[in-house]
Design an enzyme around this catalytic site. Structure first.
Site, short mmCIF file in Angstrom:
data_model
loop_
_atom_site.label_atom_id
_atom_site.label_comp_id
_atom_site.label_asym_id
_atom_site.label_seq_id
_atom_site.Cartn_x
_atom_site.Cartn_y
_atom_site.Cartn_z
N ASP A 148 0.81 -1.22 0.00
CA ASP A 148 0.00 0.00 0.00
C ASP A 148 0.84 1.27 0.00
O ASP A 148 0.67 2.15 0.85
CB ASP A 148 -0.94 0.02 1.22
N GLU B 220 -11.29 1.40 -4.43
CA GLU B 220 -10.71 1.80 -3.14
C GLU B 220 -9.42 2.58 -3.40
O GLU B 220 -9.09 2.90 -4.54
CB GLU B 220 -10.42 0.55 -2.29
#
Length: 529
Positions: A16, A188
């Site tokens: 991430d 997302e």
């Protein structure tokens, strides 16, 4: 461009990425989930060479992870900078395995990337992957995906945005739903940028598994409507399950000093021939990008697949000292690369000063605990490596254990441990947990009551793990037949985990939580480049 970026730039569990440039310095913040300290920040000056600079969440006062389920806790940090201040957003996920998601989105700030950081301000809990956009007029906007738990609704219900008031320290005004995503779904990881009069919204789609991708949308208005790139996605590996990298997605952009664009993203490297077995976890890679004449972003090398090597920007090389392979525990405090599970290092259970030159662990809860484990670990970053330690430990019963563990989470690990039993006295052997099922390699456990010290080693070679033990560090005895490294992966046993495998030293005392174990060193040797 003579210099090349070799991917992944951050090997092992570093998912991430949030990519940021401030002046001549580049930073990537990565998720840490239940591993503490939380949020790791990496630094580079040339995009080729990287090192771990700091971890941000170091105190229980900043975040309390005790009791959080595995692969919950610290998700998707977002690092930004505006007017002399660094902003860091992160989610503390309190529950993730039911229809609900209990989500705490926080903001902290610092005038220096090394801190000190402010106390966290809780913003909202409507979804995860928060991102702070700094508008040119000085206003600030929080973006996140929204989680919808209702039946007949998509859980990933779109990207929402609300203004953040930095004076009041809270969100204000209406919530704007700005993007529903493409038919791929699972939209997302929003990141917002402004360029040539457009607001560009970069999102992840397809889920963080094999269908992961990066999609771009744009609008002339901050609040939308946002138009999807007609040739989406920018990047994915979903159409080529044999490619060396998989799960490529969750992108984040920077513009260099020279006006070039690069995207950091996560990816995995499955063990060759295993499909989705990726025990190293989700890693970070970097791609060079170019803008088309009609204002869309493309991979500079063409196509949709990420590149294994990438042309670096024309910047002076800037190298860092490599991490030593062996730690003899000669310092007073534990630092990089070590982490614990959910709780800070505390002298009540870990010490480098009680016996100088040794790491002392006081045994506490089991490897299944979500609360108070006595364990220090570091990510496994290579498919071929050797990990070793030397232990001094005098257990009195089977409830006391210490040793070397290869750990994914509370349901999946392999543990070479010293303990005691009624037949052998002090004994040494391997226990394991795979998909939540505990087992012992009972046929190869040995009595070590005459050993003064216990040298322990794990050799990883591709898919095979073999544990060894020795009384002197020279003559080694195999303690198991080859075990499967692939079980320490995100999707093993039907679970969806988000971390990666760790090599760790640990101790348990399930009775009095008082028995001490002393480790002389911890060595991690990569046997591949």
């Amino acid at each position: 461009m003579a210099h090349k970026i070799t991917n992944p730039v951050l090997t092992g569990f570093h998912p991430d990425p949030s990519f940021l440039r401030v002046g001549d310095d580049y930073y990537i913040a990565t998720s840490t989930f239940e591993w503490f300290p939380g949020v790791e920040i990496h630094h580079s000056r040339d995009l080729v060479h990287w090192h771990s600079l700091t971890r941000v969440l170091t105190e229980s006062s900043q975040v309390n992870l005790r009791g959080n389920a595995s692969s919950s806790s610290i998700w998707a940090p977002a690092l930004s900078y505006d007017n002399g201040l660094y902003y860091l957003l992160f989610t503390d996920v309190k529950s993730r395995k039911s229809v609900y998601k209990d989500l705490h989105n926080y903001l902290i700030t610092a005038s220096d990337i090394m801190g000190p950081w402010s106390e966290p301000v809780r913003l909202n809990g409507s979804g995860f992957d928060p991102f702070l956009f700094h508008e040119e007029d000085g206003r600030k906007w929080l973006l996140n995906m929204r989680w919808d738990f209702r039946q007949q609704h998509s859980n990933f219900s779109g990207i929402i945005m609300q203004e953040y008031d930095p004076i009041a320290g809270k969100l204000t005004g209406p919530v704007h739903e700005i993007y529903k995503g493409t038919p791929t779904g699972v939209t997302e990881g929003p990141q917002l940028y402004k360029r040539d009069g457009y607001y560009y919204l970069l999102v992840a789609e397809g889920g963080t598994g094999v269908n992961h991708m990066v999609t771009l949308a744009r609008s002339r208005s901050l609040t939308g409507p946002y138009e999807t790139d007609p040739d989406y996605p920018i990047m994915t590996t979903a159409h080529d399950l044999t490619f060396a990298f998989q799960q490529a997605g969750h992108g984040s952009l920077v513009e260099t000093q020279g006006g070039e664009w690069y995207m950091a993203h996560l990816c995995t490297r499955p063990i060759p021939g295993t499909g989705t077995m990726n025990p190293l976890g989700r890693e970070t890679a970097i791609q060079r990008c170019e803008w088309t004449v009609d204002g869309w972003l493309r991979l500079a090398h063409g196509g949709k697949l990420p590149a294994l090597t990438v042309d670096a920007p024309d910047l002076p090389p800037h190298t860092f000292e490599p991490l030593p392979e062996r730690d003899d525990f000669d310092y007073r405090e534990l630092g990089y690369p070590y982490q614990s599970l959910r709780v800070p290092f505390d002298h009540s259970w870990v010490s480098l000063t009680e016996r100088p030159g040794y790491l002392r662990l006081t045994g506490r809860e089991s490897l299944a605990s979500l609360h108070d484990q006595s364990l220090i670990g570091r990510p496994i970053r290579h498919f071929t490596c050797s990990i070793s330690t030397c232990l001094e430990f005098k257990p009195d019963s089977f409830m006391q254990m210490a040793g070397l563990v290869l750990y994914y989470d509370d349901s999946d690990y392999y543990y070479l441990r010293v303990t005691a039993d009624e037949i052998r006295g002090v004994a040494l052997g391997v226990v394991m947990c795979r998909a939540g099922k505990y087992a012992e390699v009972s046929s190869m456990q040995i009595s070590v009551k005459d050993w003064k010290r216990y040298y322990l080693k794990a050799d990883i070679n591709g898919r095979d793990i073999i544990f060894y033990a020795s009384p002197d560090g020279e003559v080694w005895t195999a303690m198991c037949t080859p075990l499967d490294f692939g079980t320490l992966s995100d999707e093993y046993g039907g679970k969806l985990g988000f971390t990666g495998s760790y090599a760790a030293l640990c101790a348990q005392d399930l009775d009095q939580q008082a028995k001490k174990a002393y480790f002389d060193y911890f060595e991690y040797s990569a046997l591949e480049e």
